[in-house]
Design a protein around this motif. Structure first.
Motif, PDB file in Angstrom:
ATOM      1  N   ILE A   1     109.499 116.462  19.018  1.00 42.41           N
ATOM      2  CA  ILE A   1     110.807 116.341  18.379  1.00 42.41           C
ATOM      3  C   ILE A   1     111.796 115.886  19.432  1.00 42.41           C
ATOM      4  O   ILE A   1     111.546 116.013  20.630  1.00 42.41           O
ATOM      5  CB  ILE A   1     111.267 117.666  17.730  1.00 42.41           C
ATOM      6  CG1 ILE A   1     111.271 118.805  18.759  1.00 42.41           C
ATOM      7  CG2 ILE A   1     110.380 118.033  16.562  1.00 42.41           C
ATOM      8  CD1 ILE A   1     111.858 120.079  18.208  1.00 42.41           C
ATOM      9  N   SER A   2     112.926 115.366  18.985  1.00 40.57           N
ATOM     10  CA  SER A   2     113.883 114.813  19.941  1.00 40.57           C
ATOM     11  C   SER A   2     114.465 115.929  20.790  1.00 40.57           C
ATOM     12  O   SER A   2     114.600 117.066  20.330  1.00 40.57           O
ATOM     13  CB  SER A   2     114.989 114.074  19.195  1.00 40.57           C
ATOM     14  OG  SER A   2     115.714 114.996  18.415  1.00 40.57           O
ATOM     15  N   GLN A   3     114.814 115.601  22.038  1.00 39.81           N
ATOM     16  CA  GLN A   3     115.257 116.614  22.978  1.00 39.81           C
ATOM     17  C   GLN A   3     116.520 117.344  22.515  1.00 39.81           C
ATOM     18  O   GLN A   3     116.701 118.524  22.789  1.00 39.81           O
ATOM     19  CB  GLN A   3     115.506 115.990  24.359  1.00 39.81           C
ATOM     20  CG  GLN A   3     114.227 115.566  25.062  1.00 39.81           C
ATOM     21  CD  GLN A   3     113.199 116.678  25.139  1.00 39.81           C
ATOM     22  OE1 GLN A   3     113.497 117.770  25.600  1.00 39.81           O
ATOM     23  NE2 GLN A   3     111.981 116.442  24.658  1.00 39.81           N
ATOM     24  N   GLU A   4     117.411 116.646  21.774  1.00 39.49           N
ATOM     25  CA  GLU A   4     118.643 117.301  21.318  1.00 39.49           C
ATOM     26  C   GLU A   4     118.322 118.422  20.349  1.00 39.49           C
ATOM     27  O   GLU A   4     118.988 119.443  20.273  1.00 39.49           O
ATOM     28  CB  GLU A   4     119.596 116.324  20.593  1.00 39.49           C
ATOM     29  CG  GLU A   4     119.989 115.086  21.365  1.00 39.49           C
ATOM     30  CD  GLU A   4     118.953 113.982  21.222  1.00 39.49           C
ATOM     31  OE1 GLU A   4     118.851 113.421  20.122  1.00 39.49           O
ATOM     32  OE2 GLU A   4     118.207 113.718  22.205  1.00 39.49           O
ATOM     33  N   GLU A   5     117.262 118.188  19.569  1.00 40.03           N
ATOM     34  CA  GLU A   5     116.913 119.151  18.519  1.00 40.03           C
ATOM     35  C   GLU A   5     116.329 120.448  19.082  1.00 40.03           C
ATOM     36  O   GLU A   5     116.422 121.490  18.450  1.00 40.03           O
ATOM     37  CB  GLU A   5     115.844 118.529  17.622  1.00 40.03           C
ATOM     38  CG  GLU A   5     116.325 117.887  16.364  1.00 40.03           C
ATOM     39  CD  GLU A   5     115.120 117.392  15.589  1.00 40.03           C
ATOM     40  OE1 GLU A   5     114.946 117.834  14.464  1.00 40.03           O
ATOM     41  OE2 GLU A   5     114.330 116.594  16.149  1.00 40.03           O
TER      42      GLU A   5
ATOM     43  N   SER B   1     118.262 123.884  19.127  1.00 36.56           N
ATOM     44  CA  SER B   1     118.628 124.428  17.814  1.00 36.56           C
ATOM     45  C   SER B   1     117.368 124.832  17.037  1.00 36.56           C
ATOM     46  O   SER B   1     117.337 125.846  16.336  1.00 36.56           O
ATOM     47  CB  SER B   1     119.441 123.410  17.019  1.00 36.56           C
ATOM     48  OG  SER B   1     118.632 122.294  16.708  1.00 36.56           O
ATOM     49  N   THR B   2     116.325 124.016  17.184  1.00 39.95           N
ATOM     50  CA  THR B   2     115.078 124.359  16.505  1.00 39.95           C
ATOM     51  C   THR B   2     114.566 125.707  16.988  1.00 39.95           C
ATOM     52  O   THR B   2     114.207 126.580  16.201  1.00 39.95           O
ATOM     53  CB  THR B   2     114.009 123.285  16.773  1.00 39.95           C
ATOM     54  OG1 THR B   2     114.510 122.039  16.342  1.00 39.95           O
ATOM     55  CG2 THR B   2     112.734 123.604  16.037  1.00 39.95           C
TER      56      THR B   2
ATOM     57  N   LYS C   1     116.550 128.496  15.609  1.00 40.78           N
ATOM     58  CA  LYS C   1     116.314 128.689  14.182  1.00 40.78           C
ATOM     59  C   LYS C   1     115.000 129.445  13.943  1.00 40.78           C
ATOM     60  O   LYS C   1     114.917 130.407  13.179  1.00 40.78           O
ATOM     61  CB  LYS C   1     116.283 127.318  13.483  1.00 40.78           C
ATOM     62  CG  LYS C   1     116.656 127.413  12.017  1.00 40.78           C
ATOM     63  CD  LYS C   1     116.637 126.059  11.338  1.00 40.78           C
ATOM     64  CE  LYS C   1     117.946 125.312  11.424  1.00 40.78           C
ATOM     65  NZ  LYS C   1     117.829 123.908  11.000  1.00 40.78           N
TER      66      LYS C   1
ATOM     67  N   THR D   1     112.699 122.897   9.842  1.00 44.59           N
ATOM     68  CA  THR D   1     112.756 122.248  11.149  1.00 44.59           C
ATOM     69  C   THR D   1     111.806 121.068  11.093  1.00 44.59           C
ATOM     70  O   THR D   1     111.067 120.911  10.115  1.00 44.59           O
ATOM     71  CB  THR D   1     112.294 123.178  12.287  1.00 44.59           C
ATOM     72  OG1 THR D   1     110.879 123.352  12.169  1.00 44.59           O
ATOM     73  CG2 THR D   1     112.983 124.519  12.241  1.00 44.59           C
ATOM     74  N   ASN D   2     111.767 120.293  12.130  1.00 43.64           N
ATOM     75  CA  ASN D   2     110.855 119.151  12.143  1.00 43.64           C
ATOM     76  C   ASN D   2     109.527 119.472  12.805  1.00 43.64           C
ATOM     77  O   ASN D   2     108.754 118.589  13.136  1.00 43.64           O
ATOM     78  CB  ASN D   2     111.516 117.970  12.849  1.00 43.64           C
ATOM     79  CG  ASN D   2     112.635 117.409  11.990  1.00 43.64           C
ATOM     80  OD1 ASN D   2     112.531 117.418  10.762  1.00 43.64           O
ATOM     81  ND2 ASN D   2     113.696 116.964  12.633  1.00 43.64           N
TER      82      ASN D   2
END
Ligand code: HEM
Lengths: 554, 395
Positions: A175-179, A182-183, A186, A527-528
């Motif tokens: 998943i992208s580093q920004e996520e 928060s992931t 969560k 989430t992704n």
């Protein structure tokens, strides 16, 4: 013994398979694809580390679950075998087992008896099996619980990649580093909401739940051991009193096993039947064809002997309890329990005779013989006297054709009387029983004529004192607690780590993998992250693919 | 009250039947779903579940009304105990379904519930008075807990069967497929026995013999099925009844043996007929229906059921049993055959758990063990009660 130092710096005991701290598999090819054997966390157990001395060998033997299972299975088979024919305690009490089994059950019955299977549950080898089970329980538990406890305490959050990869439930997601942050939070929140305990380290975390379930087996084994110890204590004198008394109605007897401290009286014996015309039960009673007992009870009174002041003084009897005793409702006093076990109606109590001149039919006097305690002789007046030469309360002819008695219970009383009259001063002998009147020494002038009989109801009470019960109860309670603890909860761990830019998820549980995966899926919803796979299931599918045509949601 | 109670049980029986059919549709009715173009499979499963819950409610209604009527819990004779065991299996299914939503489990479990309830009804159904030893709340607690435990353990067996049907290769004749067909044959024999039992019950069939029992006493024995085997030195005294082909020796209860022979024969006829119609092994015929079932998942359901049932069984079958025995018979354990077989059941499932946990007996082996465990439970219930009969006088 030397310690094994893992690359994470933790010193593991010799014999460890998976580092107790970071989970890196020790001393094996790291490229192996096989799933890790997570049993007991891969800790070093005594049984695998020390294997040379005799004690080590014994320890190895009893700590092996394979041996434990064999012991369980052998006990199972032996127990079942004992029900093929009745045990000795269930055959009629008067039967001679050496004849009974062969007669009732033929050739097999004879073998059963010869092998001693009619007393299987008290045989030395059965006891040995159960003892082996006990020893095995103790050693197997000790062998595992101590190191397991240490490993679970020292485990670290961040695990070695190899440990993660080789968990049964495992998956990675890019998943992208920004996520990522928060992931992570969560997922953490959702897991916490599902009652997982989170530990964090370097941005990785492990969620754990139900660790106490891991102690369940050990707790239940302790309960079992305690129970077995309780059963064993029964064989020590004084721990267990098991006696049986017959008491006639209106009578009072010493309570066996109490050294004359207690006396018990049977004030009244009561027997009740169901009404044959009962609205609800009538039909069933009619089908059974005989009256059905509703209740039998003894109105009992218990006396205790007061302390005697001087030697030889027996003290006085003081009433200490009065209670109706029924089946399922025993009377208790001072650790003793009195149980209604059995009864006998109309047991003979007294028999009355008169002396009759056979020729004239004249009778002389009347004698009432207490069948439990006959007088040596009875004076019938006018120079007529009857002496009891011999008395057989429960008469039978023994193997040597000699008259004898089976017991002191007057079930079949027989007397040998000597009748002395003014006409026959040297005495005549007669042999008198129920519907029997013989003259063994030649023709007599007089005979004993039966006049009357009185009967009595007798109750059978069991007297028990069992000091092992508290231990057995404690064992049972602990066993159940452990059983529930280990069966209704499962130990689950979910590791979530950032590894070379990806998110790795691995999960482990000691049981119920579907539920673990459901928990993970629940946590990563919204989430992704990709749902990790069950690697065992995937393998199974690979094997099956060729004949798999249709897939259903079930 | 008695009539109401009986009727509630009838309703429950037909609800179990409806639920079975619904679950079968949910598992097999793929074509319908395709036509509608949506996933109705799940909905059928849910309806099946509702029906099963409703059946359980009616069954509990039977239980409570009969309890009120008799004044004691209806678990004191063969009819009552068996019926309650059936109800308990149904209840256990409801619980396990709530966890795993397995429709195929319903398709296998509920027919077994029906079989057991129908079998129970062949025993005398009058309300019986309790002898003093049975007048105990501990006995009630003990028996109800045992039945619940056995009910949950039975779910393990049903899931085990699903596993076997799903994974065995029925195109081959080997030990495993033969063993599985034997299990099927046993279940079908039970069906055969129930059918024949109802048939002759409805005709009020009765044949009475004079015979000499094992104690050399002359007495009478009654048959409710035509006597293929007569009692020792038996002499038929009912008119217009067939003569038996031969007489059994005295130590065998010949009317029970006769019943067994009848069920084996009728089972054989049904089984052969099924094989001829299906042109396959029974397992092989069911297998295609279960294509979509994950073996992993049923294996876990099966284990979960045993893990839930084992503590309940241990509590009811051993601990409560000991408490009752201590109070009623003055000793908590007496090596009575029923007690011993409860211990055997306990040890068997303990061995199962250890094999699974520590020796990796999962999947097929575990499934076979579950089937054997159920056989032990039934053996204890039927054979030990009727043939070796100990203290626990149901029957
Ligand atoms: C009748 C006697 C026994 C009973 C009722 C019993 C019961 C149990 C139960 C319920 C479990 C948990 C199983 C699970 O969670 O699925 C367990 C685990 C276990 N038992 Fe026993 N057990 C008995 C005898 C033994 C014996 C003789 C041994 C000796 C080798 C043994 C060794 C073990 C071990 C090693 C475990 C696994 C512990 C773990 O996973 O940490 N048990 N036992």
């Amino acid at each position: 013994m030397k310690k094994v130092t893992c690359e994470c710096g933790h010193k593991n005991p010799h014999g460890t398979e998976i580092c107790e701290s970071c989970g890196k598999p020790i001393e094996e090819n790291l490229e192996q694809k096989k799933l890790l054997d997570m049993r007991y966390e891969g800790v070093a157990r005594r049984s695998q580390t020390y294997t040379t001395t005799i004690i080590d060998k014994i320890w190895m033997f009893f700590s092996s679950v394979k041996v434990g299972i064999w012991l369980i299975v052998l006990t199972l088979l032996a127990s079942a075998l004992g029900t093929l024919f009745p045990q000795e305690m269930y055959i009629p009490p008067t039967a001679n087992p050496s004849i009974y089994y062969a007669e009732e059950y033929g050739y097999l019955g004879e073998i059963y008896y010869l092998l001693g299977l009619h007393n299987l549950y008290s045989s030395w080898w059965y006891m040995l099996l159960v003892a082996g089970l006990g020893v095995s329980l103790i050693i197997a538990s000790l062998d595992r619980v101590v190191p397991l406890h240490r490993a679970l305490k020292t485990q670290r959050v961040t695990r070695h990649t190899n440990f993660m990869k080789r968990q049964r439930v495992f998956g990675t997601s890019s998943i992208s580093q920004e996520e990522v942050d928060s992931t992570f939070s969560k997922v953490r929140e959702r897991l916490e909401a599902n009652k997982y305990k989170i530990s964090e380290e370097n941005g990785n975390f492990v969620a754990e739940k139900g660790r106490f379930a891991r102690w369940g087996p050990y707790v239940n084994h302790i309960g079992l051991i305690l129970f077995l110890i309780g059963c064993m204590l029964r064989y020590f004198p004084g721990m267990y009193i098991d006696e049986h008394v017959w008491i006639r109605e209106g009578d009072q007897v010493v309570v066996p096993g109490t050294d004359g401290q207690y006396y018990i009286a049977n004030d009244r014996f009561l027997l009740e039947f169901y009404d044959e015309n009962d609205e609800i039960f009538g039909e069933a009673i009619e089908r059974s064809g005989s009256p059905v007992v509703k209740n039998f009870q003894t109105d009992a009174r218990l006396y205790e002997r007061t302390d005697a002041d001087t030697v030889g003084d027996l003290g006085e009897l003081v009433e200490v309890a009065e209670h109706p005793i029924r089946v399922n409702f025993p009377m208790s006093h001072d650790g003793f329990n009195f149980y209604q076990l059995d009864y006998k109606l109309n047991e003979l109590k007294t028999m009355s005779f008169t002396l009759e001149n056979k020729e004239t039919g004249d009778t002389f006097g009347r004698m009432d013989i207490d069948l439990y305690d006959p007088e040596p002789s009875y004076d019938l007046g006018d120079g007529h006297e009857v002496i009891i030469r011999d008395y057989f309360p429960d008469y039978f002819l023994n193997n040597d054709d000699v008259p004898s008695t089976r017991s002191k219970i007057p079930d079949n009383p027989v007397f040998i009387f000597e009748m002395i009259t003014p006409e026959t001063p040297e005495g005549e002998v007669s042999f008198v029983g129920i519907r029997q009147n013989l003259e063994p020494l030649g023709e007599n002038d007089y005979k004993m004529t039966f006049v009357d009989v009185e009967t009595n109801n007798v109750t059978a009470l069991g007297v028990r004192k069992d000091r092992t019960l508290p231990i057995l109860i404690a064992g049972g309670v602990i066993f159940m607690i452990g059983l529930i603890q280990g069966s209704y909860w499962a130990h689950r761990r979910i590791w979530v780590q950032r590894i070379s830019g990806d998110v790795w998820i691995a999960g482990h549980t000691n049981k119920n993998w579907l539920t673990l995966r459901k928990d993970i899926d629940e946590a990563i919803k919204e989430t992704n992250l990709k749902s990790p796979l069950d690697q065992v299931e995937e393998k199974e599918k690979e094997v099956e693919v060729p004949n798999q045509t249709n897939k259903n949601e079930d | 009250m008695a009539a109401l109670s009986g009727n509630l049980l009838y309703v429950a029986f037909f609800l179990y039947l409806a639920a079975t059919i619904t679950f079968a549709v949910s598992v097999t009715g793929r074509k319908w779903r395709d036509k509608a173009g949506e996933m109705t499979g799940n909905k059928w499963g849910f309806i099946g579940y509702l029906l099963s819950v409703a059946a359980s409610l009616f069954a509990i209604g039977y239980f409570i009304t009969r309890w009120v009527h008799a004044g004691h819990a209806p678990v004191s004779n063969m009819f009552e105990y068996m019926t309650f065991l059936g109800i308990a299996i149904g209840l256990a299914f409801n619980v396990i379904y709530a966890i795993y939503r397995s429709n195929v489990l319903g398709m296998f479990t509920l027919p077994i519930v029906m079989l057991i309830v129908a079998y129970a009804s062949l025993f005398p159904r009058e309300v019986e008075p309790l002898i003093p030893a049975l007048q105990s709340s501990w006995l009630t607690i003990h028996v109800i807990t045992v039945a619940l435990g056995q009910g949950v353990l039975s779910i393990g067996m049903a899931a085990g069967l699903v596993y076997l049907v799903r994974t065995l290769d029925f195109t081959k004749a080997n030990k495993r497929t033969r063993a599985f067909e034997f299990v099927m044959y046993s279940l079908i024999s039970l069906v055969g026995f129930i059918l024949i039992g109802y048939l002759f019950n409805a005709m009020n069939y009765e044949a009475t013999f004079n015979y000499v029992n094992e104690q050399d006493v002359e007495t009478q024995m009654e048959y409710n099925l035509p006597p293929l085997v007569g009692p020792n030195e038996g002499e038929l005294i009912t008119e217009n009844r067939m003569e038996p082909f031969f007489n059994a020796p005295a130590i065998i209860r010949s009317n029970d043996l006769n019943t067994v022979i009848w069920s084996l024969i009728s089972g054989l006829i049904l089984y052969v007929a099924l094989r001829l119609i299906l042109r396959k092994r029974i397992g092989g015929a069911i297998q295609p229906l279960l294509k979509g079932v994950s073996p992993q998942a049923v294996d876990e359901v099966s284990y979960r059921a045993i893990a839930i049932g084992f503590p309940i069984f241990a509590l009811g079958g051993l601990i409560f049993a000991m408490i009752w025995a201590q109070i009623a018979w003055s000793r908590f354990w007496g090596w009575d055959p029923k007690e011993v077989w409860a211990l055997v059941t306990f040890l068997f499932y303990a061995a199962y758990l250890h094999l699974r946990l520590s020796r990796g007996w999962q999947g097929e082996r575990s499934a076979w063990l579950c089937v054997i465990g159920f056989a032990i439970i039934m053996f204890n219930l039927v054979f030990v009660n009727l043939v070796i009969a100990g203290l626990h006088s149901y029957a």
